[in-house]
Each structure stands twice: as C-alpha cells, then as structure tokens.
Enzyme design. Structure first.
Site, short mmCIF file in Angstrom:
data_model
loop_
_atom_site.label_atom_id
_atom_site.label_comp_id
_atom_site.label_asym_id
_atom_site.label_seq_id
_atom_site.Cartn_x
_atom_site.Cartn_y
_atom_site.Cartn_z
N ARG A 245 0.85 -1.19 0.00
CA ARG A 245 0.00 0.00 0.00
C ARG A 245 0.88 1.24 0.00
O ARG A 245 1.86 1.31 0.74
CB ARG A 245 -0.91 0.04 1.23
CG ARG A 245 -1.69 1.36 1.33
CD ARG A 245 -2.82 1.32 2.34
NE ARG A 245 -3.46 2.63 2.48
CZ ARG A 245 -4.34 3.15 1.63
NH1 ARG A 245 -4.71 2.46 0.55
NH2 ARG A 245 -4.87 4.33 1.83
N HIS A 247 0.53 4.94 1.03
CA HIS A 247 -0.42 5.68 1.86
C HIS A 247 0.04 7.11 2.02
O HIS A 247 1.18 7.36 2.40
CB HIS A 247 -0.52 4.99 3.23
CG HIS A 247 -1.58 5.55 4.12
ND1 HIS A 247 -2.85 5.02 4.18
CD2 HIS A 247 -1.58 6.60 4.97
CE1 HIS A 247 -3.58 5.72 5.05
NE2 HIS A 247 -2.83 6.69 5.54
N ASP A 248 -0.84 8.05 1.71
CA ASP A 248 -0.50 9.45 1.89
C ASP A 248 -0.99 9.92 3.25
O ASP A 248 -2.14 9.67 3.63
CB ASP A 248 -1.10 10.29 0.77
CG ASP A 248 -0.46 9.97 -0.57
OD1 ASP A 248 0.74 9.65 -0.58
OD2 ASP A 248 -1.16 10.02 -1.60
N CYS A 250 -2.41 11.27 6.61
CA CYS A 250 -3.62 11.95 7.04
C CYS A 250 -3.57 11.90 8.56
O CYS A 250 -4.07 10.97 9.18
CB CYS A 250 -4.86 11.23 6.50
SG CYS A 250 -6.39 11.89 7.18
N CYS A 261 -12.84 10.35 7.16
CA CYS A 261 -12.23 9.69 5.99
C CYS A 261 -11.87 8.25 6.37
O CYS A 261 -12.03 7.83 7.50
CB CYS A 261 -11.00 10.46 5.51
SG CYS A 261 -9.80 10.71 6.81
N GLU A 292 0.30 15.45 3.54
CA GLU A 292 -0.90 15.71 4.35
C GLU A 292 -2.00 16.41 3.55
O GLU A 292 -1.73 17.39 2.84
CB GLU A 292 -0.50 16.56 5.56
CG GLU A 292 -1.64 16.98 6.45
CD GLU A 292 -2.45 15.82 7.00
OE1 GLU A 292 -3.63 15.71 6.64
OE2 GLU A 292 -1.89 15.02 7.79
N ASP A 332 -6.42 18.15 -5.89
CA ASP A 332 -5.40 17.25 -5.34
C ASP A 332 -4.03 17.77 -5.77
O ASP A 332 -3.86 18.12 -6.93
CB ASP A 332 -5.64 15.85 -5.93
CG ASP A 332 -4.96 14.75 -5.14
OD1 ASP A 332 -3.80 14.92 -4.77
OD2 ASP A 332 -5.60 13.71 -4.91
N ARG A 334 -1.14 15.93 -4.82
CA ARG A 334 -0.18 14.88 -4.47
C ARG A 334 0.69 14.49 -5.64
O ARG A 334 1.79 14.00 -5.48
CB ARG A 334 -0.90 13.64 -3.92
CG ARG A 334 -1.37 13.83 -2.51
CD ARG A 334 -2.19 12.65 -2.04
NE ARG A 334 -3.46 12.59 -2.73
CZ ARG A 334 -4.36 11.65 -2.53
NH1 ARG A 334 -4.10 10.67 -1.68
NH2 ARG A 334 -5.50 11.66 -3.17
N SER A 356 -5.12 -0.54 -2.50
CA SER A 356 -5.45 0.85 -2.82
C SER A 356 -6.55 0.85 -3.86
O SER A 356 -6.59 -0.01 -4.73
CB SER A 356 -4.21 1.56 -3.38
OG SER A 356 -4.56 2.82 -3.93
N LYS A 361 -2.80 6.43 -8.29
CA LYS A 361 -1.64 5.65 -7.84
C LYS A 361 -1.43 4.44 -8.77
O LYS A 361 -0.30 4.14 -9.16
CB LYS A 361 -1.83 5.19 -6.40
CG LYS A 361 -1.74 6.35 -5.41
CD LYS A 361 -2.06 5.88 -4.00
CE LYS A 361 -2.10 7.09 -3.06
NZ LYS A 361 -2.68 6.76 -1.74
ZN LIG Z 1 -7.90 10.96 5.82
#
Ligand SMILES: [Zn+2]
Length: 421
Positions: A245, A247-248, A250, A261, A292, A332, A334, A356, A361
């Site tokens: 995974r 993962h961004d 949060c 979320c 973030e 977004d 990212r 995911s 991604k």
């Molecule tokens: Zn989140």
C-alpha cells in the site's frame, strides 16, 4: 539570555551569496551512473560551501529547524555527524533500476550507504550525509491485536508476536530531486520548473535560477517512511507475493482516529494484509508519504471540511471534489508522478496485491513499468459512517471498486454529519 547573541556575534556579518560558482573542491554528480563511485556523493553541507554540489540542504522540511538551532546557538554549524554504528540493518540493492535512465529521479539510491561507498571522500573531509536510513522495529496497533483476538490473524513469533507486535524493517527516505528528469515527469521544461520552484517558495533558493550547473535539489518537504513485513530482499523477487500500500499521510485519521475519511482503517487493513502476506511466504510493504491533506496541508483540509458541512444541502458526495477545488484551486496536489521511485529503489517489478483503490496511484505505478496483479479495496464494514461521502465521491470519480458505483442521484444525498452533530 540565550547563547544566541554569542552565536550571532561570532557569525560573519556579511551574507555569503551562493548565486555564483567558484565551487573549488565540489565533486561532480553523474545522476543514474552504474556505481556509487561514478555517480559521486551528494554534498548538501552548509559548512564547507565550496564542497556543495546540490541546491538546498539535508533533512527536508526539518532543515528550517536546523537553521533555528544554529540561530539559537544550540547547534554548531560546523557539526559533522558521527556515523559510527548507524549503517542499515538490512542491505537494499543495488538493483538494475538504480542506473536505468529516468527510473529514479526523486531520491538518492546510494543514500543509505554513504558511509560505506563514500568512505574515501568522508576521510578526505567531505561532509556527506545519509538521505536514507534503514532500521528494525516492532509495530503494535490495536487493530492488529483485535485481529489476533478475533482470529483473523495468528501469531507465529516470526512476523507477529503473541502480544500483537509486527516485526518490521523500516526505512526513512528524504527527497533528492534530479531536476532535469523531475521536469520531464511533470511535462515542463527544466527552466520553467526551476523558475517556478524559485518564485513559488518566495525566492528561497536563488541557485535554482542562477546555478544551472547544479542539477540536484534537496527540497524542503516531507519524505517517506517504508514499513517492510518479511525479508526486504524478497521485494525485488517477482516470484514472491508482494502486498503493498502506498499511503499518503492523514494525521487526523491515521493518528487521532478522526472519522471523516477512511485513511486509518484502510492503513490498518493494509498492515493486516501485509502481515498475512508475509506469513504466507510473501512480503509486505507500506510506503507512507508525507503529503498531508492531498499535499494541500491541514489548514486547507480543515477549511474544506467546514465548507463541505456548511454548504446548502449538507455534506454530499457530488460536491466533495468541488469544495476542495473552491478552497485550494485544485482537487489534489499529491501528483503521484514521483511516487513509484521508491518501488524501483527497492527493486520491485511486480506488486501482486495493491491495497489501494486510487486510480492515480495505479496509473503512476503501472505507467512506470511495474506490473500490478490484484487490487484490494477497503472492506465496507471498515468505512466510518461520516466517510461515506468521500468513498462515494471517489468511486464515482473512477476509483477502483469491485462493488456498486453510486449514481448521480445517490451522490446528491447528504450523508455526512453536520458540524454540531
Ligand atoms: Zn484521511
């Protein structure tokens, strides 16, 4: 009174501009070269300016704290790290990807082993710092303990202890951008990228526009942390099942359990899948990126929460992306273009199970030449009630789901809580 006044008094009274060359003693960098010796070390020290061969300095966003420490007199600017006993607990690479053109452009593949591969340069007085570090840890999460208690996971004493501690290898990654190739990833010219980085940081790094001979930039941003379940060497073996995974960050959900979320439940589900995968003879990987709030930051994110919940008609999935765009200007930031680099650093050519649902991604990873087998969605029973808005909006926008995709009418129904509920 602080020692600050003494430090300031001792510092040179003139400002040394870095916007001209004259870097006698700076070693060349040949990005993507086959060996560390040919590539050359990345030298971002502020002590011996003549040795610098990059723009920016080490530690990402923490470089500003370092400056504060120097200003406060708490840190000597000439301090050199003593790297005794800091070497990686696990050997990563080198892999063919490290020198394939354009494959890795946002981190230094040799960054974990500088003390080893650049020992001669270190002995000659160059201040060369690791940009990656590899260590071991036990990871203990209440969700994993619950999985043990309900029988979804079994302890084996190797990957998972009776007490619910998962054994991991973890890697900290600081960014190092090779500007010519980073520009290519974003479809702009290197000149435009340099100028925009200079202007949009308020003119923070003049060398971006004055030193075209310096091609590597250590940006003042957060990096990544990798958590590896199983043998890190297996990541590069496409025969070994890899569960992964990306993962961004949060913080609100990941750490504090905020329920707007699905970030923490999806993350802990992925960790559970990684442990199970390792126990089946595979290997697991969580790549955690400091991006973030879709890389918009928490202030923007919280403003968007308010805008969503106060809008006429309540918090609805059909307005989910629009509210972010109203506040931030984009949905977004990212930009997953640089994200696959870390997979190539680990030698990965195939991800058997990608935990995911993000199409961005998925596209970035497959577009960089890595094969993806199965995609694993978050189980419905792990989605908090208030997060249904986000989940429906994402599914409607093209996120992967093996289940139902909500239609326009469903998206218009308010599903999120009000602010005072
Ligand atoms: Zn989140």
């Amino acid at each position: 009174m602080y020692a600050a006044s003494a430090a300031v008094a001792a510092a040179p009274r003139h400002i040394r501009l870095t916007s001209h060359s004259g870097g006698f003693g700076a070693l060349p960098i040949h990005w993507g070269a086959a060996s560390a010796a040919e590539r050359g070390p990345i030298v971002g020290t502020t002590t011996s300016r003549a040795h610098r061969n990059v723009i920016g300095t080490h530690s990402g966003s923490y470089s500003v704290y370092r400056a504060l420490a120097v200003a406060a007199g708490a840190l000597k600017r000439e301090h050199k790290a003593d790297l005794t006993n800091t070497s990686p607990t696990d050997v990563i690479g080198p892999y063919p990807q490290w020198s394939e053109p354009g494959r890795i452009v946002s981190l230094d593949p040799w960054g974990a082993i500088v003390a080893d591969v650049f020992s001669a340069e270190l002995a000659a007085g160059y201040d060369i710092r690791p940009t990656l570090a590899v260590t071991k840890a036990h990871v203990i999460l209440p969700e994993v303990i619950e999985a043990l208690q309900t029988g979804r996971l079994k302890a084996d004493g190797k990957f998972l202890t009776d007490g619910g501690a998962a054994m991991v290898t973890k890697v900290a990654v600081e960014p190092a951008w090779y500007l010519p190739e980073v520009a290519k990833r974003f479809g702009c010219s290197e000149t435009d990228l340099r100028r925009t980085l200079f202007e949009e940081t308020g003119g923070m790094y003049p060398e971006l526009v004055t030193r075209s001979d310096l091609e590597v930039f250590l940006p003042p941003i957060g990096g990544q942390t990798l958590y590896i379940f199983g043998n890190p060497r297996d990541l590069a073996n496409p025969q070994v099942e890899l569960t992964a995974r990306i993962h961004d960050e949060c913080n609100g959900s990941d750490v504090f359990g905020s329920d707007i979320c699905t970030c923490r439940p999806y993350l802990t589900h992925a960790i559970e899948e990684c442990i199970r995968g390792a126990q089946r003879g595979g290997v697991g990987l969580i790549a955690y990126s400091r991006k973030e709030g879709r890389a918009l930051g928490e202030v923007t994110k919280f403003l968007v929460y308010n805008a969503r919940k106060r809008q006429v008609g309540g918090d609805t999935a059909d307005q989910y992306f629009a509210r972010t765009e109203c506040v931030a200007g984009v949905q977004d930031m990212r930009f997953q273009e640089l994200m696959p680099d870390v997979f190539h650093w680990l030698g990965i050519t195939k991800i058997h199970r990608l935990v995911s649902m993000s199409n961005m991604k998925f596209d970035a990873i497959t577009g960089s030449g890595i094969e993806i087998g199965e995609r694993v969605n978050i189980p419905d029973d792990l989605i908090p009630a208030d997060a249904k808005v986000e989940m429906d909006a994402k599914k409607a926008a093209g996120y992967f789901t093996p289940g139902h995709v909500p239609d326009a009418n469903e998206l218009k129904q308010a599903k999120g809580r009000g602010l005072s509920e």
